[in-house]
Design an enzyme around this catalytic site. Structure first.
Site, PDB file in Angstrom:
ATOM      1  N   GLY A  81       0.829  -1.127   0.141  1.00 40.82           N
ATOM      2  CA  GLY A  81       0.144   0.329  -0.507  1.00 40.82           C
ATOM      3  C   GLY A  81       0.761   1.444   0.234  1.00 40.82           C
ATOM      4  N   ARG A 145       1.292  -5.655  -4.766  1.00 40.21           N
ATOM      5  CA  ARG A 145       1.539  -6.572  -3.542  1.00 40.21           C
ATOM      6  C   ARG A 145       1.302  -8.447  -4.531  1.00 40.21           C
ATOM      7  NH1 ARG A 145      -0.887  -4.545   1.100  1.00 40.21           N
ATOM      8  NH2 ARG A 145      -2.559  -2.676   0.210  1.00 40.21           N
ATOM      9  N   ASP A 176       5.123  -7.921   5.366  1.00 39.97           N
ATOM     10  CA  ASP A 176       5.552  -9.123   4.408  1.00 39.97           C
ATOM     11  C   ASP A 176       7.023  -8.696   3.211  1.00 39.97           C
ATOM     12  OD1 ASP A 176       3.643 -10.421   5.570  1.00 39.97           O
ATOM     13  OD2 ASP A 176       1.774  -9.680   4.610  1.00 39.97           O
ATOM     14  N   LYS A 202       8.286   0.111   5.496  1.00 44.00           N
ATOM     15  CA  LYS A 202       6.812   1.549   4.544  1.00 44.00           C
ATOM     16  C   LYS A 202       5.553   0.874   5.491  1.00 44.00           C
ATOM     17  CE  LYS A 202       4.626  -0.131   2.490  1.00 44.00           C
ATOM     18  NZ  LYS A 202       3.305  -0.493   1.510  1.00 44.00           N
ATOM     19  N   THR A 203       4.479   1.576   6.354  1.00 41.36           N
ATOM     20  CA  THR A 203       3.368   1.541   5.679  1.00 41.36           C
ATOM     21  C   THR A 203       2.659   2.454   6.475  1.00 41.36           C
ATOM     22  OG1 THR A 203       1.468  -0.140   6.970  1.00 41.36           O
ATOM     23  CG2 THR A 203       3.369  -0.734   8.175  1.00 41.36           C
ATOM     24  N   ILE A 204       1.090   2.640   6.257  1.00 39.08           N
ATOM     25  CA  ILE A 204       0.918   3.836   7.089  1.00 39.08           C
ATOM     26  C   ILE A 204       0.588   3.174   8.499  1.00 39.08           C
ATOM     27  CG2 ILE A 204       0.252   5.869   4.804  1.00 39.08           C
ATOM     28  CD1 ILE A 204      -2.454   3.998   5.556  1.00 39.08           C
ATOM     29  N   ASP A 205      -0.120   1.593   8.776  1.00 40.10           N
ATOM     30  CA  ASP A 205      -0.247   1.069   9.397  1.00 40.10           C
ATOM     31  C   ASP A 205       0.020   0.942  10.849  1.00 40.10           C
ATOM     32  OD1 ASP A 205      -1.857   0.462   7.486  1.00 40.10           O
ATOM     33  OD2 ASP A 205      -1.696  -1.898   7.905  1.00 40.10           O
ATOM     34  N   LYS A 242     -26.108  17.621  17.059  1.00 41.07           N
ATOM     35  CA  LYS A 242     -27.040  16.801  15.916  1.00 41.07           C
ATOM     36  C   LYS A 242     -26.438  15.717  15.702  1.00 41.07           C
ATOM     37  CE  LYS A 242     -27.828  19.957  11.905  1.00 41.07           C
ATOM     38  NZ  LYS A 242     -28.300  19.686  11.476  1.00 41.07           N
ATOM     39  N   TYR A 243     -25.136  15.984  15.571  1.00 40.27           N
ATOM     40  CA  TYR A 243     -25.004  14.203  15.116  1.00 40.27           C
ATOM     41  C   TYR A 243     -23.681  13.353  16.071  1.00 40.27           C
ATOM     42  CZ  TYR A 243     -27.023  16.274  10.487  1.00 40.27           C
ATOM     43  OH  TYR A 243     -27.446  16.481   9.402  1.00 40.27           O
ATOM     44  N   GLY A 251      -6.392   0.683   8.911  1.00 41.93           N
ATOM     45  CA  GLY A 251      -5.192   0.007   9.554  1.00 41.93           C
ATOM     46  C   GLY A 251      -6.272  -1.298  10.242  1.00 41.93           C
ATOM     47  N   ARG A 252      -6.053  -3.064   9.144  1.00 37.08           N
ATOM     48  CA  ARG A 252      -6.570  -4.045   9.066  1.00 37.08           C
ATOM     49  C   ARG A 252      -5.819  -5.072  10.132  1.00 37.08           C
ATOM     50  NH1 ARG A 252      -4.881  -5.523   3.154  1.00 37.08           N
ATOM     51  NH2 ARG A 252      -3.276  -4.983   3.999  1.00 37.08           N
ATOM     52  N   GLU A 311     -10.172   0.254  11.309  1.00 38.49           N
ATOM     53  CA  GLU A 311     -10.587  -0.606   9.929  1.00 38.49           C
ATOM     54  C   GLU A 311     -11.065  -2.713  10.187  1.00 38.49           C
ATOM     55  OE1 GLU A 311      -7.929  -0.784   6.502  1.00 38.49           O
ATOM     56  OE2 GLU A 311      -9.475  -1.408   5.104  1.00 38.49           O
ATOM     57  N   TYR A 426      -7.621   5.877   2.030  1.00 35.80           N
ATOM     58  CA  TYR A 426      -6.972   6.708   1.269  1.00 35.80           C
ATOM     59  C   TYR A 426      -6.461   8.173   0.685  1.00 35.80           C
ATOM     60  CZ  TYR A 426      -8.368   2.164  -0.876  1.00 35.80           C
ATOM     61  OH  TYR A 426      -8.697   0.336  -0.584  1.00 35.80           O
ATOM     62  N   ARG A 429      -2.999   7.842   1.977  1.00 34.95           N
ATOM     63  CA  ARG A 429      -1.941   7.047   2.309  1.00 34.95           C
ATOM     64  C   ARG A 429      -0.809   8.136   1.293  1.00 34.95           C
ATOM     65  NH1 ARG A 429      -3.662   1.519   0.533  1.00 34.95           N
ATOM     66  NH2 ARG A 429      -4.452   2.256  -1.060  1.00 34.95           N
TER      67      ARG A 429
HETATM   68  P1  FBP Z   1       0.452  -2.269   3.397  1.00 31.08           P
HETATM   69  O1  FBP Z   1       0.408  -2.952   4.611  1.00 31.08           O
HETATM   70  O2  FBP Z   1       0.996  -2.368   2.510  1.00 31.08           O
HETATM   71  O3  FBP Z   1       1.596  -0.995   3.660  1.00 31.08           O
HETATM   72  O4  FBP Z   1      -1.003  -1.125   3.151  1.00 31.08           O
HETATM   73  C1  FBP Z   1      -1.514  -1.329   4.538  1.00 31.08           C
HETATM   74  C2  FBP Z   1      -3.023  -0.312   3.685  1.00 31.08           C
HETATM   75  O5  FBP Z   1      -3.126   0.777   3.368  1.00 31.08           O
HETATM   76  C3  FBP Z   1      -4.062  -0.912   4.833  1.00 31.08           C
HETATM   77  O6  FBP Z   1      -4.555  -0.205   5.702  1.00 31.08           O
HETATM   78  C4  FBP Z   1      -5.625  -1.177   4.160  1.00 31.08           C
HETATM   79  O7  FBP Z   1      -6.519  -2.051   4.815  1.00 31.08           O
HETATM   80  C5  FBP Z   1      -4.951  -1.809   2.734  1.00 31.08           C
HETATM   81  O8  FBP Z   1      -3.483  -1.049   2.637  1.00 31.08           O
HETATM   82  C6  FBP Z   1      -5.521  -1.091   1.439  1.00 31.08           C
HETATM   83  O9  FBP Z   1      -5.108  -2.146   0.598  1.00 31.08           O
HETATM   84  P2  FBP Z   1      -5.273  -1.384  -1.449  1.00 31.08           P
HETATM   85  O10 FBP Z   1      -4.957  -0.205  -1.290  1.00 31.08           O
HETATM   86  O11 FBP Z   1      -4.958  -3.015  -1.782  1.00 31.08           O
HETATM   87  O12 FBP Z   1      -7.005  -1.334  -0.934  1.00 31.08           O
END
Ligand code: FBP
Length: 554
Positions: A81, A145, A176, A202-205, A242-243, A251-252, A311, A426, A429
């Site tokens: 990602g 990926r 990975d 790397k990873t935003i997660d 009101k909401y 963050g899977r 997420e 998105y 990212r």
């Molecule tokens: P990476 O682990 O490859 O960095 O990606 C993480 C992520 O941004 C998750 O937070 C999200 O669930 C996933 O990618 C979404 O993937 P895709 O771009 O394939 O929709």
């Protein structure tokens, strides 16, 4: 090309390197530390990585450069990602490579690991790199990926490397991808190809971190972007009154993003998947936890609030995971066709009722209709439930709505509940990297080249002490095998980098836990605002609360 004013200004930004890398290439020497061992399963990992296991950790220092001069042809890929700062890893790598010797070459393989397999690349030059400096996105060469993990794939990569005269490959990716980098490094060493392999975290997660890697790049910018949006929503909620806003953030597999956003914005509710799993919370318990906040606030006249949902939350709820497992079994093989042939939802519902265990059906039956149907109708090519598509923000707001209706009937809840839903993923990212990510990524890339130049392979580019100003950052490298253990994946024992989940006894979670009861009832919102690229360092160069709490600087 049409450029925005910020884009133009960011081209001019000079990323800050760690102090020890600032004196020029000829003044960088290596200090070797002690030999390393993997975090667990040492004997097994050692046996699987005979050529790359147990190497020494290293740091760079100011001192005369003793590396052996040789022409370098380096291939680089972006993997997985998108994460803000990927372009800067490449520009740091390029600058170090060219500063060492102008005849060195950097090739960017396109579309992630596929580029290495298909031998599809571009050669970078100054103009190419200059158009991407300090910008977000992975569009410089794209990403992908595909997993690089079989001997056949490695043989193709080795063949393509030989064809292009590659001396090294840099893999910019998450846990990975860096696991694959370690396996590729071992293959290259075992087959005497002379090709070194270096990884970059790397990873935003935020789930690629450990005692050596303090943070993965992109987490800072992505969480700042989401926090800006959540803060804006909080202010709107506090204005309109009101909401209730249910905000899902990416963050899977780990809830670091949700936790960091909560620390930044102090919402009324933030679910942490790791806590839900540890306490084995049911959907009903989570629902009650949120409904209690809505009720207390509503009864005090505050019919608004903000809840952050990670997420991956549903996979952390044990009874929900058990349900998914049963659904996957229920529709295995030809049963999918049988199910699809049923004439309408009523018939499908009866099929489900007869096929699930009583416990699983009880969980299924409390789900809102839309989620029920999603679980059965939107399935991946293997017929499995697509958990990442489940709209958990809607799931919980619907369950809370039903619970509040019960409480209203019982006379305990006197407020009004109206929910809105958001998903922030998105949006963050590919943001322009914050100064922190711009500096950190450039340093990781620059440093990756120093590791190549000094002959290391199977190492992750490491820049530490990053909660301090860049001048004090420490550059070096860590054997990737040090971060590995054996885990069960798809029915097989595999060597993998251990994923970092939110630690429930860690300082970021403890801080959140100590404050959340107050945040749940009172309005304690904080408004971080947009990322600032220019201005005082205490505003522009600040990194995350998570890192500050972990390192004791907050
Ligand atoms: P990476 O682990 O490859 O960095 O990606 C993480 C992520 O941004 C998750 O937070 C999200 O669930 C996933 O990618 C979404 O993937 P895709 O771009 O394939 O929709």
């Amino acid at each position: 090309m049409n450029l925005s004013p910020l884009q133009k200004a960011r081209y001019e930004y000079s990323p800050k390197l760690p102090g020890m890398l600032r004196n020029g290439i000829s003044d960088i020497c290596v200090k070797e530390g002690s030999e390393t061992a993997s975090v667990a399963d040492q004997d097994k990992i050692k046996a699987l990585f005979p050529n790359t296991y147990g190497k020494k950790e290293i740091t760079f220092e100011k001192g005369s450069n003793t590396s052996v001069a040789k022409k370098q042809v380096v291939g680089v890929i972006l993997s997985g990602g998108q994460a803000p700062g990927g372009h800067n890893v490449i520009s740091g790598l390029y600058d170090a490579l060219k500063a060492t010797d102008k005849s060195n070459v950097l090739l960017g393989f396109k579309g992630g690991p596929d580029g290495l397999l298909k031998d599809d690349y571009v050669e970078f030059d100054d103009a190419f790199i200059d158009a991407y400096r300090n910008t977000g996105g992975f569009d410089i060469i794209g990403s992908g990926r595909t997993k690089l993990e079989t001997q056949e794939q490695f043989a193709i990569v080795a063949e393509n490397a030989k064809k292009n005269g590659l001396t090294a490959i840099v893999i910019i990716g998450g846990d990975d991808s860096n696991t694959n980098a370690a396996t590729l490094a071992e293959y290259m060493a075992a087959n005497n190809t002379g090709v070194q392999v270096i990884g970059c975290p790397k990873t935003i997660d935020g789930d690629l971190k450990n005692e050596d890697i303090e943070a993965s790049f992109g987490f800072d910018t992505a969480t700042k972007t989401y926090s800006e949006l959540i803060g804006n929503i909080e202010r709107d909620a506090n204005s309109a009154k009101k909401y209730w806003h249910f905000v899902k953030v990416m963050g899977r597999s780990a809830s670091h993003v949700a936790l960091e956003c909560a620390l930044e914005t102090q919402p009324n509710i933030c679910l942490i998947g790791e806590e839900v799993a540890a306490k084995k919370m049911s959907l009903a318990q989570i629902t009650n936890y949120i409904a209690d906040s809505v009720e207390k606030r509503g009864n005090a006249g505050n019919n608004f609030g903000v809840a952050i949902i990670p997420e991956g939350i549903v996979e952390f709820v044990p009874e929900f995971s058990a349900l998914i497992k049963e659904i996957n079994e229920l529709l295995a093989g030809s049963k999918t066709d049988e199910f699809n042939a049923l004439p309408d939802w009523d018939a499908k519902y009866n099929f489900i009722k007869n096929g699930l265990s009583a416990d699983a059906f009880k969980v299924f039956d409390i789900l809102p209709l839309g989620i029920k149907q999603q679980l059965f109708l939107e399935r991946d090519p293997h017929g499995n439930v697509q958990v990442s598509l489940i709209e958990s923000e809607k799931l919980f707001s619907e369950l809370v709505k039903n619970e509040l209706a019960n409480r209203k009937a019982a006379g305990t809840y006197k407020g009004k509940f109206s929910a809105l839903h958001h998903f922030f993923g998105y949006e963050g990212r590919c943001a322009f990297p914050s100064n922190f990510d711009a500096d950190y990524c450039y340093s990781l890339g620059y440093n990756a080249f120093m590791l190549i130049q000094y002959g290391y392979t199977g190492y992750l580019s490491k820049v530490s002490n990053i909660s301090k100003p860049a001048e004090e950052w420490v550059a070096g490298g860590m054997p990737i095998t040090k971060m590995m253990n054996i885990e069960r994946r798809n029915g097989e024992d595999k060597p993998v980098i251990r994923k970092a989940l939110v630690e429930l006894d860690g300082k970021p979670f403890k801080y959140f836990e100590a404050n959340r009861d107050k945040w749940a009832v009172e309005t304690c919102f904080t408004y971080p605002g947009a990322i600032q690229y220019y201005g005082p360092a205490e505003v522009c160069d600040l990194t995350t609360r998570t890192l500050a709490l972990e390192k004791g600087t907050m």
